[in-house]
Write a protein that holds these residues in place. Structure first.
Motif, mmCIF file in Angstrom:
data_model
loop_
_atom_site.group_PDB
_atom_site.id
_atom_site.type_symbol
_atom_site.label_atom_id
_atom_site.label_comp_id
_atom_site.label_asym_id
_atom_site.label_seq_id
_atom_site.Cartn_x
_atom_site.Cartn_y
_atom_site.Cartn_z
ATOM 1 N N THR A 113 10.337 -7.851 6.244
ATOM 2 C CA THR A 113 9.670 -5.657 5.575
ATOM 3 C C THR A 113 10.945 -5.813 4.275
ATOM 4 O O THR A 113 11.904 -5.781 4.639
ATOM 5 C CB THR A 113 9.455 -4.614 6.111
ATOM 6 N N THR A 115 12.793 -4.423 0.262
ATOM 7 C CA THR A 115 12.765 -2.913 0.075
ATOM 8 C C THR A 115 13.685 -3.193 -0.857
ATOM 9 O O THR A 115 14.880 -3.052 0.077
ATOM 10 C CB THR A 115 12.748 -2.022 1.107
ATOM 11 N N ILE A 124 10.217 -0.506 -4.136
ATOM 12 C CA ILE A 124 9.356 -1.344 -4.241
ATOM 13 C C ILE A 124 9.295 -1.850 -2.968
ATOM 14 O O ILE A 124 10.156 -1.974 -2.326
ATOM 15 C CB ILE A 124 9.719 -2.995 -4.645
ATOM 16 N N SER A 125 8.452 -1.668 -2.043
ATOM 17 C CA SER A 125 8.173 -1.852 -0.787
ATOM 18 C C SER A 125 7.384 -3.203 0.458
ATOM 19 O O SER A 125 6.201 -2.514 -0.069
ATOM 20 C CB SER A 125 8.156 -0.849 0.579
ATOM 21 N N THR A 126 7.535 -4.259 0.275
ATOM 22 C CA THR A 126 6.639 -5.279 0.465
ATOM 23 C C THR A 126 6.658 -5.844 2.189
ATOM 24 O O THR A 126 7.725 -5.929 2.156
ATOM 25 C CB THR A 126 7.226 -6.340 -0.751
ATOM 26 N N SER A 180 2.117 -4.175 -0.072
ATOM 27 C CA SER A 180 2.938 -3.426 -0.628
ATOM 28 C C SER A 180 2.929 -2.048 -1.437
ATOM 29 O O SER A 180 1.531 -1.764 -1.781
ATOM 30 C CB SER A 180 3.154 -4.615 -2.547
ATOM 31 N N TYR A 190 3.186 -8.935 -10.239
ATOM 32 C CA TYR A 190 4.502 -8.932 -9.269
ATOM 33 C C TYR A 190 3.340 -9.403 -7.965
ATOM 34 O O TYR A 190 3.686 -10.038 -6.793
ATOM 35 C CB TYR A 190 4.731 -7.630 -8.401
ATOM 36 N N ALA A 191 2.168 -8.600 -7.907
ATOM 37 C CA ALA A 191 1.332 -9.228 -6.115
ATOM 38 C C ALA A 191 1.232 -10.127 -6.379
ATOM 39 O O ALA A 191 0.466 -11.160 -5.385
ATOM 40 C CB ALA A 191 0.633 -7.595 -6.370
ATOM 41 N N THR A 194 3.808 -12.456 -5.008
ATOM 42 C CA THR A 194 4.255 -12.268 -3.488
ATOM 43 C C THR A 194 2.952 -12.594 -3.058
ATOM 44 O O THR A 194 3.312 -13.286 -1.997
ATOM 45 C CB THR A 194 4.519 -11.032 -3.268
#
Length: 201
Positions: A113, A115, A124-126, A180, A190-191, A194
């Motif tokens: 993860t 962050t 932003i946390s993915t 995310s 971004y999406a 990633t």
């Protein structure tokens, strides 16, 4: 030609001759080494050129899924995030920051993860996690019932919902789940960027 006061010609001429002699001697000593130096530089440049792999895109994605936060971001996006003023990145194995019950429903095995947090409260946390094969359909049904807009992006299920300053995005395909949660911060593309590092091959 105007003469400069205090300069003595009888000293200047011998010094000039001595300097010319020293330069000439140095050139004479260096001449035998010139072919070797040229050959060395040429060989070095040729070796460097032939050892580079052929790459069509300077920032081509890996053929294997990302294994850590650095792998997750293409260079341009990584630079954009890293150079954000007063930003802090933490990497751990925390469950997805989703506001839904999906983390409990899918019982994921978290790979990592990432962050990102700024001093002004943006984050932003993915999370990249592994889930049971076939979880995408169940996740889509659950997320749709909670107000997410879901659809297919190629072969993977893509669900997205915005609520105030928070945007939540989920992508699932096979055993891979990318989640995310972005609070008041959503870098362009971004999406998709990633996802390109997780859903590969």
């Amino acid at each position: 030609m105007a003469r400069v006061g205090g300069r003595s010609a009888w000293i200047a001429w011998p010094v000039a001759v001595i300097c010319a002699a020293v330069v000439g001697a140095l050139v004479w000593l260096a001449v035998p080494g010139i072919p070797s130096a040229v050959s060395f530089v040429g060989d070095t440049l040729r070796a460097a050129t032939t050892s580079l792999p052929a790459v069509d895109d300077a920032d081509a994605a890996s053929t294997a899924p990302a294994t850590d936060c650095r792998d997750l971001y293409p260079d341009e996006l990584w630079s954009q995030l890293v150079w954000t003023p007063k930003v802090l990145l933490s990497q751990n194995a925390a469950l997805p920051a989703t506001t839904t019950s999906l983390a409990q429903t899918l019982a994921p095995t978290v790979v990592f993860t990432c962050t990102w947090r700024t001093e002004d409260g943006r984050s932003i946390s993915t999370t990249y996690a592994q889930v049971a094969d076939g979880s995408a359909a169940a996740a889509q049904a659950a997320l749709t019932s909670e107000g997410f807009a879901c659809g297919l992006d190629g072969a993977r299920v893509h669900c997205e919902r915005g609520a105030g300053a928070v945007t939540e995005i989920h992508d699932l395909l096979g055993t891979a789940w990318l989640s995310s949660v972005m609070t008041d911060w959503m870098p362009e593309g971004y999406a998709a960027q990633t996802a390109s590092r997780v859903f590969v091959g």
